[in-house]
Design a protein around this motif. Structure first.
Motif, PDB file in Angstrom:
ATOM      1  N   PRO A  14      -0.896   5.853   1.564  1.00 13.48           N
ATOM      2  CA  PRO A  14      -2.077   5.305   0.166  1.00 13.48           C
ATOM      3  C   PRO A  14      -3.270   4.020   0.439  1.00 13.48           C
ATOM      4  O   PRO A  14      -3.426   4.549   1.833  1.00 13.48           O
ATOM      5  CB  PRO A  14      -0.648   4.565  -0.669  1.00 13.48           C
ATOM      6  CG  PRO A  14       0.284   4.341   0.221  1.00 13.48           C
ATOM      7  CD  PRO A  14      -0.033   5.329   1.781  1.00 13.48           C
ATOM      8  N   SER A  15      -3.950   3.858  -0.251  1.00 17.66           N
ATOM      9  CA  SER A  15      -5.259   2.939   0.205  1.00 17.66           C
ATOM     10  C   SER A  15      -4.696   1.472   0.239  1.00 17.66           C
ATOM     11  O   SER A  15      -3.816   1.038  -1.167  1.00 17.66           O
ATOM     12  CB  SER A  15      -6.266   2.882  -1.125  1.00 17.66           C
ATOM     13  OG  SER A  15      -6.959   2.319  -1.399  1.00 17.66           O
ATOM     14  N   TYR A  16      -5.424   1.411   1.142  1.00 20.49           N
ATOM     15  CA  TYR A  16      -5.430  -0.133   1.623  1.00 20.49           C
ATOM     16  C   TYR A  16      -5.448  -1.332   0.478  1.00 20.49           C
ATOM     17  O   TYR A  16      -5.536  -1.881  -0.058  1.00 20.49           O
ATOM     18  CB  TYR A  16      -5.360  -0.656   2.681  1.00 20.49           C
ATOM     19  CG  TYR A  16      -4.188   0.164   3.809  1.00 20.49           C
ATOM     20  CD1 TYR A  16      -3.467  -1.092   3.857  1.00 20.49           C
ATOM     21  CD2 TYR A  16      -4.319   0.983   4.436  1.00 20.49           C
ATOM     22  CE1 TYR A  16      -2.070  -0.656   4.586  1.00 20.49           C
ATOM     23  CE2 TYR A  16      -3.099   1.692   5.519  1.00 20.49           C
ATOM     24  CZ  TYR A  16      -2.320   0.518   5.686  1.00 20.49           C
ATOM     25  OH  TYR A  16      -1.154   0.641   6.271  1.00 20.49           O
ATOM     26  N   GLY A  51       1.397  -3.103   9.591  1.00 24.68           N
ATOM     27  CA  GLY A  51       0.437  -3.862   9.801  1.00 24.68           C
ATOM     28  C   GLY A  51      -0.846  -3.697   9.037  1.00 24.68           C
ATOM     29  O   GLY A  51      -2.210  -4.479   9.610  1.00 24.68           O
ATOM     30  N   GLY A  52      -0.494  -2.876   8.402  1.00 25.85           N
ATOM     31  CA  GLY A  52      -2.793  -2.304   7.905  1.00 25.85           C
ATOM     32  C   GLY A  52      -3.191  -3.155   7.120  1.00 25.85           C
ATOM     33  O   GLY A  52      -3.856  -3.313   7.874  1.00 25.85           O
ATOM     34  N   LEU A  53      -2.847  -3.687   6.071  1.00 23.11           N
ATOM     35  CA  LEU A  53      -3.270  -4.392   5.433  1.00 23.11           C
ATOM     36  C   LEU A  53      -3.511  -5.496   5.908  1.00 23.11           C
ATOM     37  O   LEU A  53      -4.916  -5.640   5.861  1.00 23.11           O
ATOM     38  CB  LEU A  53      -2.296  -5.037   4.309  1.00 23.11           C
ATOM     39  CG  LEU A  53      -2.693  -5.832   3.524  1.00 23.11           C
ATOM     40  CD1 LEU A  53      -3.637  -5.091   2.453  1.00 23.11           C
ATOM     41  CD2 LEU A  53      -2.296  -6.297   2.253  1.00 23.11           C
ATOM     42  N   ARG A  54      -3.041  -5.760   6.558  1.00 28.13           N
ATOM     43  CA  ARG A  54      -3.723  -7.437   7.942  1.00 28.13           C
ATOM     44  C   ARG A  54      -4.854  -6.545   8.100  1.00 28.13           C
ATOM     45  O   ARG A  54      -5.853  -7.769   8.386  1.00 28.13           O
ATOM     46  CB  ARG A  54      -2.538  -8.250   8.562  1.00 28.13           C
ATOM     47  CG  ARG A  54      -2.654  -8.902   9.084  1.00 28.13           C
ATOM     48  CD  ARG A  54      -1.405  -9.661  10.079  1.00 28.13           C
ATOM     49  NE  ARG A  54      -2.029 -10.833  10.797  1.00 28.13           N
ATOM     50  CZ  ARG A  54      -2.731 -10.861  11.704  1.00 28.13           C
ATOM     51  NH1 ARG A  54      -3.495 -10.784  12.664  1.00 28.13           N
ATOM     52  NH2 ARG A  54      -2.807 -12.567  12.021  1.00 28.13           N
ATOM     53  N   SER A  55      -4.587  -6.198   9.062  1.00 28.48           N
ATOM     54  CA  SER A  55      -5.635  -5.194   9.768  1.00 28.48           C
ATOM     55  C   SER A  55      -7.280  -4.572   9.160  1.00 28.48           C
ATOM     56  O   SER A  55      -8.317  -4.660   9.868  1.00 28.48           O
ATOM     57  CB  SER A  55      -5.420  -3.979  10.837  1.00 28.48           C
ATOM     58  OG  SER A  55      -5.117  -2.832  10.068  1.00 28.48           O
TER      59      SER A  55
END
Length: 159
Positions: free
Chosen positions: A42-44, A146-150
């Motif tokens: 899904p889209s961040y 960690g995808g959102l953070r990055s």
């Protein structure tokens, strides 16, 4: 008799200072998760919005509530005074011609991104539901892979 030569230099830097200060106004800074950089599923961008504002998902058998866990707005509220002090320190470098206007904005963008990423790492309330903790194996509400953070980033835009 010795001959002495005196030379005068024009050290008037006012025109250059005006140019540098006008250059500051030619940029703006945008910080967040940008749609054009987000090809994930899904889209961040969607994930960031859900957590920033919260959402209630209606289902046939009740609803799922994902509470607001603001990490962008609260960081701005908490760090604004610090960022203003940072800008002032960088302005000293601009007006003494040690950095240019764009560099000031780049440095500010990097600082804001780091502060928002730290907020994502440290945020612990409201907590995840026990079923979410069991599913992802972590109690940190905003970190799974960690995808959102990055994907928190910035861009300096010439206006």
């Amino acid at each position: 008799m010795a001959r002495i030569t005196v030379r005068f230099r024009d050290n008037n830097q006012i025109p250059e200072l005006r140019r540098v200060l006008n250059e500051l106004d030619r940029y703006s800074l945008e910080v967040g998760v940008f749609a054009e950089n987000d090809t994930s599923n899904p889209s961040y961008v969607m994930i960031a919005n859900v957590h920033e504002f919260g959402v209630t998902i209606q289902r046939e058998r009740g609803s799922i509530v994902i509470p607001e866990r603001s990490f962008i707005r609260t960081t701005f509220d908490e760090k604004n005074a610090e960022w203003v002090r940072f800008i002032r320190s960088q302005l000293r470098l601009v007006v003494t011609f040690r950095i240019d206007a764009r560099t000031l904005w780049e440095r500010l963008g990097a600082k804001i991104v780091a502060d928002i990423q730290e907020k994502i790492t440290d945020l612990d309330a409201p907590p995840n539901a026990p079923s979410t903790i069991a599913k992802k194996g972590s109690s940190n509400p905003l970190i799974d892979t960690g995808g959102l953070r990055s994907r928190i980033t910035y861009r300096v835009v010439r206006v």
